[in-house]
Write a protein that holds these residues in place. Structure first.
Motif, short mmCIF file in Angstrom:
data_model
loop_
_atom_site.label_atom_id
_atom_site.label_comp_id
_atom_site.label_asym_id
_atom_site.label_seq_id
_atom_site.Cartn_x
_atom_site.Cartn_y
_atom_site.Cartn_z
N THR A 179 45.21 29.06 10.63
CA THR A 179 45.01 30.09 10.35
C THR A 179 43.56 30.36 9.03
O THR A 179 43.13 31.73 9.72
CB THR A 179 46.16 31.22 9.17
OG1 THR A 179 47.21 30.98 10.71
CG2 THR A 179 45.57 32.03 9.05
N GLU A 180 43.51 29.58 8.88
CA GLU A 180 41.63 29.83 7.59
C GLU A 180 40.43 29.30 8.45
O GLU A 180 39.29 29.76 8.32
CB GLU A 180 42.17 28.75 6.75
CG GLU A 180 43.12 28.89 5.56
CD GLU A 180 44.41 28.51 6.20
OE1 GLU A 180 45.16 28.07 6.83
OE2 GLU A 180 45.29 29.91 6.40
N GLN A 181 40.96 28.38 9.38
CA GLN A 181 39.36 28.38 10.31
C GLN A 181 38.97 28.70 11.89
O GLN A 181 37.84 29.75 11.69
CB GLN A 181 39.91 26.68 11.25
CG GLN A 181 39.89 25.81 10.71
CD GLN A 181 40.41 24.15 11.82
OE1 GLN A 181 41.54 25.17 12.31
NE2 GLN A 181 39.08 23.88 12.12
N ALA A 182 40.29 29.49 11.92
CA ALA A 182 40.14 30.53 12.87
C ALA A 182 39.10 31.87 12.79
O ALA A 182 38.31 31.94 13.54
CB ALA A 182 41.71 31.32 13.96
N TYR B 286 25.75 37.15 19.83
CA TYR B 286 25.83 38.31 19.48
C TYR B 286 24.01 37.80 18.91
O TYR B 286 23.16 39.37 18.85
CB TYR B 286 25.84 38.88 18.77
CG TYR B 286 27.52 39.41 18.77
CD1 TYR B 286 27.23 39.29 20.04
CD2 TYR B 286 27.61 40.70 18.36
CE1 TYR B 286 28.54 39.92 21.23
CE2 TYR B 286 29.15 40.91 18.65
CZ TYR B 286 30.00 40.81 20.02
OH TYR B 286 30.63 41.06 20.42
N ARG B 287 23.22 36.83 19.04
CA ARG B 287 21.84 36.42 18.06
C ARG B 287 20.53 36.94 19.19
O ARG B 287 20.73 36.41 20.20
CB ARG B 287 22.01 35.33 17.64
CG ARG B 287 20.42 35.25 16.56
CD ARG B 287 20.44 33.79 16.08
NE ARG B 287 21.51 33.05 17.26
CZ ARG B 287 22.14 31.85 16.14
NH1 ARG B 287 21.95 31.33 14.97
NH2 ARG B 287 22.40 30.69 16.59
N ALA C 160 31.41 32.79 13.17
CA ALA C 160 30.66 31.81 13.79
C ALA C 160 29.82 31.77 15.86
O ALA C 160 28.73 31.66 15.96
CB ALA C 160 30.75 30.12 13.43
N SER C 161 30.55 31.99 16.10
CA SER C 161 30.22 31.79 17.53
C SER C 161 30.21 32.74 18.07
O SER C 161 28.95 33.34 18.56
CB SER C 161 32.05 31.65 18.45
OG SER C 161 32.81 30.51 17.80
N ARG D 111 24.87 29.58 27.10
CA ARG D 111 24.19 27.92 26.00
C ARG D 111 23.73 28.57 24.29
O ARG D 111 23.18 27.36 23.54
CB ARG D 111 22.55 29.00 27.30
CG ARG D 111 21.41 28.54 26.79
CD ARG D 111 20.47 29.35 27.30
NE ARG D 111 19.82 28.83 28.88
CZ ARG D 111 19.85 29.90 29.78
NH1 ARG D 111 19.32 30.70 29.08
NH2 ARG D 111 19.86 29.68 30.92
N SER D 112 23.96 30.01 24.32
CA SER D 112 23.61 30.29 22.97
C SER D 112 25.38 30.31 22.56
O SER D 112 24.73 30.49 21.06
CB SER D 112 23.92 32.39 23.10
OG SER D 112 22.69 32.92 24.19
N LEU D 113 25.97 29.85 22.65
CA LEU D 113 26.97 29.09 21.72
C LEU D 113 27.13 27.90 21.34
O LEU D 113 27.95 27.33 20.76
CB LEU D 113 28.64 29.68 23.30
CG LEU D 113 30.20 30.03 22.15
CD1 LEU D 113 29.92 30.39 21.09
CD2 LEU D 113 31.06 30.57 23.14
#
Lengths: 198, 198
Positions: B181-184, B196-197, B190-191, A193-195
């Motif tokens: 390699t740059e995106q990862a 964790y928020r 971001a994930s 849900r958070s992701l």
């Protein structure tokens, strides 16, 4: 007459094929039961449980990898059949959570099986074997992105991979004794849900 | 005199030990280089690159699993040394993101190595081998939970496992050609930020 002779000459080979198929079925039935019951099952234990000699088993499945792939194919037949009946209509966000909760028992049932085969097949093979199920989840994520329920700033492929990883990680946490069977689906739902939230 | 004789008698065996250690070093150096360069490396290729006979290699590492564990131990020595210098002070949220970005090159460097050994060691062994690094991340998550930067409604062990899974999933996505390699590292940051928020 000629036909009768031919058919009769063929019978032994047909009989051998039938015997072979019966042995294969015995091996897969016993293998699936045993692999699903606990981790650390040996091929010798599968042969014994199937009531088949080890040489006969190795005649059908020359390596642990081939046995593992045949067992996963059989397990996936059932899992895919269960998924065909899954209702993925309705608002995407709620539907994803409902489906994760409803289908968790499949993950729980296949947890030990997965633990037994994880050293015998590549992660790539195992992921590809999940494709028919993942395709349905991908459609659901796409729908959720279209109607604003899910974020669109992450690649679709990553959202699917994150789900795949976290589902299996949650199953592994049960095996490791760090999550209970009851906690796992709820923690998974809360995490995704958070992701997925925009 | 007696001492001199004894020492001299011991020398050949000391010499043998030195030769053995030199061979082990050659195998591990060549193995780490080769395993890190591309997937699908065979033990025979490691022996050849080390300039060592296959029989000699198998004398030191009787199975692919033992070679894999020795290579991972050596790789982890370097990785842990790199982690000892990591600064984890500062606000937990920002620090986690900075550390993920800064340390991603280690994951990237070990991506092929991991792909080569994944079939030879258990996921449990591999996870346990990460413990010293995960302990530092666990401390960071705890600090973030204490100061309100991270959520407290998920078990700490799950937050750590989710990070471990997603980091390795991101590396696998590069191998699969689905992430660059740059995106990862950015997608990972971001994930985990969302996950964790509070």
């Amino acid at each position: 007459m000629a036909d009768g002779t031919t058919a009769s000459a063929r019978r032994p080979s047909g009989q051998r094929r039938a015997d072979a198929q019966r042995n294969i079925d015995k091996i897969l039935d016993a293998g699936l039961r045993l692999y699903s019951s606990r981790p650390g099952v040996s091929v010798a234990e599968v042969a014994e449980a199937a009531g088949i000699g080890r040489v006969t088993l190795y005649g059908h499945f020359p390596s642990r990898t081939e046995l593992a792939k045949a067992l996963m194919d059989r397990a996936f037949e059932e899992t895919e059949a269960a998924w065909r009946d899954v209702d993925t209509t309705g608002p995407a966000g709620d539907t994803l959570e409902r489906v994760l909760r409803e289908q968790w028992h499949l993950m729980e049932r296949n947890r030990n099986l997965r633990d037994n085969i994880i050293g015998d097949v590549s992660p790539q093979w195992l992921r590809a074997r999940h494709d028919p199920i993942l395709k349905r989840i991908e459609d659901l994520i796409t729908r959720g992105q279209d109607d604003g329920a899910f974020r669109t700033d992450l690649p679709l492929s990553w959202m699917l991979t994150a789900l795949y990883s976290l589902v299996h990680a949650a199953a592994d946490e049960i095996t490791a004794g760090r999550l209970t069977t009851e906690q796992a689906p709820e923690i998974l739902v809360a995490s995704l849900r958070s992701l997925y939230r925009p």
